[in-house]
Every structure is written in structure tokens, then in C-alpha cells.
Design a protein around this motif. Sequence first.
Motif, short mmCIF file in Angstrom:
data_model
loop_
_atom_site.label_atom_id
_atom_site.label_comp_id
_atom_site.label_asym_id
_atom_site.label_seq_id
_atom_site.Cartn_x
_atom_site.Cartn_y
_atom_site.Cartn_z
N ASP A 12 0.68 -1.23 0.05
CA ASP A 12 -0.01 0.03 -0.11
C ASP A 12 0.92 1.16 0.10
OD1 ASP A 12 -2.53 -1.39 0.33
OD2 ASP A 12 -1.89 -1.91 2.47
N ALA A 13 2.03 1.28 0.52
CA ALA A 13 2.84 2.33 0.54
C ALA A 13 4.40 1.91 0.76
CB ALA A 13 2.46 3.21 1.66
N ILE A 14 5.27 2.51 0.13
CA ILE A 14 6.67 2.23 0.11
C ILE A 14 7.54 3.51 0.36
CG2 ILE A 14 7.37 1.98 -2.31
CD1 ILE A 14 8.88 -0.56 -1.64
N ILE A 15 8.45 3.43 1.43
CA ILE A 15 9.22 4.69 1.58
C ILE A 15 10.80 4.16 1.17
CG2 ILE A 15 9.64 6.70 3.16
CD1 ILE A 15 7.48 5.31 4.60
N PHE A 16 11.37 5.06 0.78
CA PHE A 16 12.90 4.96 0.28
C PHE A 16 13.70 6.09 0.84
CE2 PHE A 16 11.09 2.40 -3.03
CZ PHE A 16 12.04 1.14 -2.78
N SER A 17 14.82 5.76 1.25
CA SER A 17 15.94 6.75 1.61
C SER A 17 16.64 7.28 0.37
CB SER A 17 17.04 6.04 2.50
OG SER A 17 17.85 5.22 1.49
N PRO A 18 17.41 8.06 0.53
CA PRO A 18 18.15 8.58 -0.79
C PRO A 18 18.75 7.52 -1.79
CG PRO A 18 18.84 9.85 1.09
CD PRO A 18 18.19 8.75 1.50
N VAL A 19 18.70 6.12 -1.46
CA VAL A 19 18.97 5.11 -2.45
C VAL A 19 18.10 5.18 -3.75
CG1 VAL A 19 17.45 3.33 -1.34
CG2 VAL A 19 19.68 2.69 -2.48
N ALA A 20 16.92 5.58 -3.48
CA ALA A 20 16.17 5.78 -4.81
C ALA A 20 15.82 7.07 -5.31
CB ALA A 20 14.93 4.93 -4.57
N ARG A 21 16.82 7.94 -5.13
CA ARG A 21 16.71 9.41 -5.71
C ARG A 21 16.87 9.36 -7.14
NH1 ARG A 21 21.10 12.43 -2.31
NH2 ARG A 21 22.73 11.41 -3.16
N SER A 22 17.67 8.46 -7.66
CA SER A 22 17.78 8.47 -9.24
C SER A 22 18.10 6.92 -9.57
CB SER A 22 18.99 9.28 -9.50
OG SER A 22 20.15 8.73 -8.75
N GLN A 23 18.18 7.08 -10.99
CA GLN A 23 18.55 5.61 -11.87
C GLN A 23 17.30 4.80 -11.75
OE1 GLN A 23 21.44 5.84 -13.16
NE2 GLN A 23 22.06 7.41 -12.14
N TYR A 24 16.22 4.99 -11.31
CA TYR A 24 14.97 4.16 -11.19
C TYR A 24 13.95 4.50 -11.78
CZ TYR A 24 18.16 1.60 -7.70
OH TYR A 24 19.09 1.03 -7.00
N SER A 25 12.85 3.90 -12.58
CA SER A 25 11.71 4.13 -13.26
C SER A 25 10.75 3.21 -13.04
CB SER A 25 11.93 4.56 -14.60
OG SER A 25 12.74 5.69 -14.70
N VAL A 26 9.84 3.50 -12.12
CA VAL A 26 8.73 2.47 -11.92
C VAL A 26 7.59 2.74 -12.88
CG1 VAL A 26 7.24 1.54 -10.21
CG2 VAL A 26 9.39 2.21 -9.39
N LEU A 27 7.50 2.02 -13.84
CA LEU A 27 6.46 2.17 -14.96
C LEU A 27 5.67 0.92 -15.27
CD1 LEU A 27 8.78 3.81 -17.43
CD2 LEU A 27 6.90 4.94 -16.41
N PHE A 28 4.27 1.28 -15.20
CA PHE A 28 3.41 0.01 -15.24
C PHE A 28 2.78 0.19 -16.70
CE2 PHE A 28 3.30 0.76 -10.60
CZ PHE A 28 3.48 -0.66 -10.26
N GLU A 29 2.68 -1.15 -17.25
CA GLU A 29 2.00 -1.10 -18.69
C GLU A 29 0.54 -0.66 -18.55
OE1 GLU A 29 3.48 -2.11 -21.27
OE2 GLU A 29 5.31 -2.83 -20.14
N ASP A 30 0.06 -0.36 -19.56
CA ASP A 30 -1.30 0.24 -19.63
C ASP A 30 -2.37 -0.49 -19.04
OD1 ASP A 30 -0.19 2.29 -21.24
OD2 ASP A 30 -1.10 1.65 -23.14
N HIS A 31 -2.23 -1.78 -19.09
CA HIS A 31 -3.33 -2.45 -18.77
C HIS A 31 -3.16 -2.90 -17.06
CE1 HIS A 31 0.07 -5.42 -19.16
NE2 HIS A 31 -0.45 -5.97 -18.03
#
Length: 284
Positions: free
Chosen positions: A223-242
Motif C-alpha cells: 500500500d505504501a513504500i518509503i525509500f531513503s536517498p538510495v532511490a533518488r535516481s536511476q530508477y523508473s517504476v512504470l506500469f503497462e497500460d493494462h
Amino acid sequence: AKELGEDWRHYHSFGEKPEDVERALNECPRIVTCAASLGKINYNRRAPFPTIYLDEATEYFKYAQKWLTKSQPYWVESLKKLSELVASSDRFYAFTADAPSGFVIAALEKVSEEYGKARFYYKTDESYGKYQTYRIAKSEEDLIWEVAQRINSGEAAWGFTDWSLKSKLAQLGEELRALCPGKKIEWWDSPSINDPDNIYAQPIREMGLVEYVKEKRRRGELDAIIFSPVARSQYSVLFEDHEEHLQFDFTFGLCTVPTICDPWEADQGLGRARQTRERLIHIA
């Protein structure tokens, strides 16, 4: 490299040691590498790459500038290598979604001019910030309270904080978990992910951060996820249209330590959930 096809090689194809990376950079005709390893390209041992694509050009310059005075010489080596790459290639493409000033453009133009290269600057008509909305929470408490209310109402949240201390990140996560009974909330920092004794982090190590988050959403386990600065760059969470229904409804951020994350970097952290447009942030 995998998405580009079998003709492309990953810079860890021969292993992750410095000598393995150097071998890959000097032997593979088509290669995908991280910017920090550009300094290992040796044109005394290989022909120049005719075409080079540098993604996240703004970030490349920012990281190189940030680490010039610190103990990470590979960024300095990569920055020095930039002029050689431009000079030796037939075409050099630099991409950035959010150049905050003319510095990146001016630097690349200077290098091009130095080596007699024709140069072109192209800006798309589409704004990077189009459709995004920002709201500022007046206090840390206001932000946490609103986030909790929205999670309890059934919304999904992506969180980011510059609290690199594990205790502070855990404090935020535990507080939200207490305010949202029955909701599935996780928080991660770099030490937790990389700790080989942390069995709970094994899936994220094996799948990678992006696929881990997506799979958790698909299973209804996040339901929720929290990141430290480890995820401030280089990642792209993208879901497909469906899978549009799996996108995070909003992102939230806590910025309290300017020496860890300036506002630009904090915005990058909020932007890893690429398809989410609503952002709530508190800046101390």
C-alpha cells in the motif's frame, strides 16, 4: 542492454571487478554502462565508439561536480573522459529531462567548439513538469497525518526522505504503520537492501528495486513504500497500460537535510514513480 537486444552487452558481462568492467568497455562493440565507469574506456586499446548516447546528462555533471573533492576518483576520471568521447565519436547525443540551468548545455557546447564539432540543441515542446501538481505541507506532522489518512482511504503512496539514518527512516515507517492498521507499508535504505544477513531484502536484491515494487503491487502486498536517498535516481517504476490501476496515487517526501538532498534531488526521488503526478512534500 537486455531491452536493446542481443547485440548489446552489459558492462558487467565479464564480472563486476574493475578489471572486468575495463575489459568489457574495451572489447564490446555495443555496450551499456553506467556513467561513473566511462573513465575506464581506453582508446589506446580499442577503436573509438562511433556513436555515444549519454542519458541523464544533468545528473552526470552534478555527480561529477559533487565528488570532485571526495574519495570517488572514478567520477573525476569519467568527467575528464567526456571531452575525449565527444572528440572521438562521429555523433554524441546527450539527453536530460530537467536541465536546471544553462551549465550542462554550455559545458557541452564548449567541448564541441574545442574539437571543431557541429553542435545542435533541441528542446521538445512537452514540459517535463506538465500535469504534475505539488503541494507543500506546513510541517512534518501535517504531512504524516495526511499521508496516513489517504493510505487508510485506499490510496497507494510512494515515499521518499533524505533521512539516511536507518533509525529515522524506521521511525517514519513505524509511525505510518501504527496510523494505518492492516495496511502493507515498507521502508528501505541502502544498508538494509545490501545486508546479506537480511533475508527480507533477498527478493529486492534478486529482482531489483523496480521489479520488486511492481511485483508487490501486482500481488496486492504493497500500500505504501518509503525509500531513503538510495532511490533518488536511476530508477523508473512504470506500469503497462493494462496495469494503470497499480500506479501509485500520490508521492510524498520529507526534506530535512540539505547536505544530503537539495530540493532538485528530492524532486528526483519523488519522480521515480514516473506515472504519478500528484506530489506532497515538506521541506524543513
